[in-house]
Design a protein around this motif. Structure first.
Motif, mmCIF file in Angstrom:
data_model
loop_
_atom_site.group_PDB
_atom_site.id
_atom_site.type_symbol
_atom_site.label_atom_id
_atom_site.label_comp_id
_atom_site.label_asym_id
_atom_site.label_seq_id
_atom_site.Cartn_x
_atom_site.Cartn_y
_atom_site.Cartn_z
ATOM 1 N N PRO A 101 0.823 -1.225 0.000
ATOM 2 C CA PRO A 101 0.000 0.000 0.000
ATOM 3 C C PRO A 101 0.853 1.270 0.000
ATOM 4 O O PRO A 101 0.486 2.254 -0.646
ATOM 5 C CB PRO A 101 -0.797 -0.128 1.298
ATOM 6 C CG PRO A 101 -0.896 -1.593 1.523
ATOM 7 C CD PRO A 101 0.394 -2.167 1.030
ATOM 8 N N GLU A 102 2.000 1.233 0.691
ATOM 9 C CA GLU A 102 2.874 2.418 0.731
ATOM 10 C C GLU A 102 3.470 2.693 -0.655
ATOM 11 O O GLU A 102 3.530 3.845 -1.098
ATOM 12 C CB GLU A 102 4.022 2.222 1.746
ATOM 13 C CG GLU A 102 3.596 2.201 3.198
ATOM 14 C CD GLU A 102 2.967 0.867 3.604
ATOM 15 O OE1 GLU A 102 3.233 -0.150 2.919
ATOM 16 O OE2 GLU A 102 2.190 0.858 4.571
ATOM 17 N N ARG A 128 1.193 6.606 -6.872
ATOM 18 C CA ARG A 128 0.062 7.508 -7.109
ATOM 19 C C ARG A 128 0.496 8.978 -6.968
ATOM 20 O O ARG A 128 0.122 9.829 -7.778
ATOM 21 C CB ARG A 128 -1.047 7.173 -6.109
ATOM 22 C CG ARG A 128 -2.390 7.736 -6.480
ATOM 23 C CD ARG A 128 -3.451 7.246 -5.534
ATOM 24 N NE ARG A 128 -3.896 5.895 -5.848
ATOM 25 C CZ ARG A 128 -4.597 5.120 -5.031
ATOM 26 N NH1 ARG A 128 -4.898 5.536 -3.838
ATOM 27 N NH2 ARG A 128 -4.987 3.932 -5.410
ATOM 28 N N GLU A 141 0.886 4.051 -2.904
ATOM 29 C CA GLU A 141 0.629 5.469 -2.608
ATOM 30 C C GLU A 141 1.728 6.339 -3.199
ATOM 31 O O GLU A 141 1.473 7.434 -3.716
ATOM 32 C CB GLU A 141 0.540 5.668 -1.085
ATOM 33 C CG GLU A 141 -0.109 6.975 -0.675
ATOM 34 C CD GLU A 141 -1.400 7.278 -1.434
ATOM 35 O OE1 GLU A 141 -1.489 8.388 -2.002
ATOM 36 O OE2 GLU A 141 -2.295 6.407 -1.496
ATOM 37 N N ARG A 142 2.977 5.844 -3.147
ATOM 38 C CA ARG A 142 4.107 6.599 -3.704
ATOM 39 C C ARG A 142 3.959 6.737 -5.225
ATOM 40 O O ARG A 142 4.164 7.809 -5.792
ATOM 41 C CB ARG A 142 5.435 5.891 -3.363
ATOM 42 C CG ARG A 142 6.673 6.648 -3.826
ATOM 43 C CD ARG A 142 7.948 5.904 -3.457
ATOM 44 N NE ARG A 142 7.955 4.507 -3.898
ATOM 45 C CZ ARG A 142 8.149 4.113 -5.151
ATOM 46 N NH1 ARG A 142 8.370 5.000 -6.089
ATOM 47 N NH2 ARG A 142 8.134 2.828 -5.460
#
Lengths: 64, 135
Positions: free
Chosen positions: A32-33, A39, A36-37
């Protein structure tokens, strides 16, 4: 000389394509991290692209 | 003699540009095929397509700055990118799987359109003031 200039322009473009392809190929494995990066990086690029296009439009208006 | 060597170098450079530029599209298409072929969730597929659109946006900016694509191509690329980005955002908001798939299909097609601009740009005969620096 011209060949080097051309390679200098096109090499990063090919690298971008490979990078994007790798992101897609590994989309399922991203944490997920990391997701997110990716994105956030995309959003920053979209903003930069919009600003670049806007600046070119403004330059055209000034020219005419 | 020097002139013919320079002409030959230009021909080689143009051929090289065609090969390199042609590589960009298969990368985009392979990426797209990877999206449709893998079992990633629609949301992850959308993020991946969005990242690919961003990659091509960077390419378009470089090509335009180098004089390899003109303002019309820049505007067209921007229109494709914006349409693709909008489709990506719809994936996240879609109420049903079929809506998500439809939005993904649109995003994917806009990505291919964007990739085609990048691929063809490098293969066009360079104009004056381009990286070839025509006489």
């Amino acid at each position: 000389m011209e060949i080097f200039a051309l390679i200098g322009v096109l090499a990063p473009i090919i690298a971008e394509g490979i990078k994007a392809g790798r992101t897609i190929a590994t989309a399922d494995d991203l944490t997920p991290e990391e997701l997110e990066r990716v994105r956030a990086e995309s959003a920053a690029t979209h903003k930069a692209f919009d600003e670049y296009v806007a600046s070119r439009r403004a330059a055209r208006v000034v020219k005419t | 003699m020097i002139h013919s060597v320079r002409s030959a170098l230009r021909s080689v450079a143009l051929a090289l540009s065609l090969v390199l530029a042609a590589c960009a599209l298969p990368v985009g298409l392979a990426a797209t095929a990877a999206v449709t072929g893998c079992a990633a969730s629609p949301a992850r597929q959308a993020v991946a397509i969005d990242a690919s659109i961003a990659g091509y946006e960077r390419s378009v900016m470089r090509l335009h700055a180098a004089g390899l694509i003109d303002d019309d191509d820049l505007e067209q690329a921007h229109a494709f990118a914006v349409a693709g980005r909008e489709a990506v955002s719809i994936v996240e908001l879609a109420a049903s799987p079929s809506e998500q798939q439809r939005a993904l299909d649109i995003a994917e097609s806009k990505l291919v359109d964007l990739a085609s601009i990048v691929a063809t740009a490098g293969g066009e005969p360079p104009g004056s003031g381009g990286v070839f620096g025509h006489d």
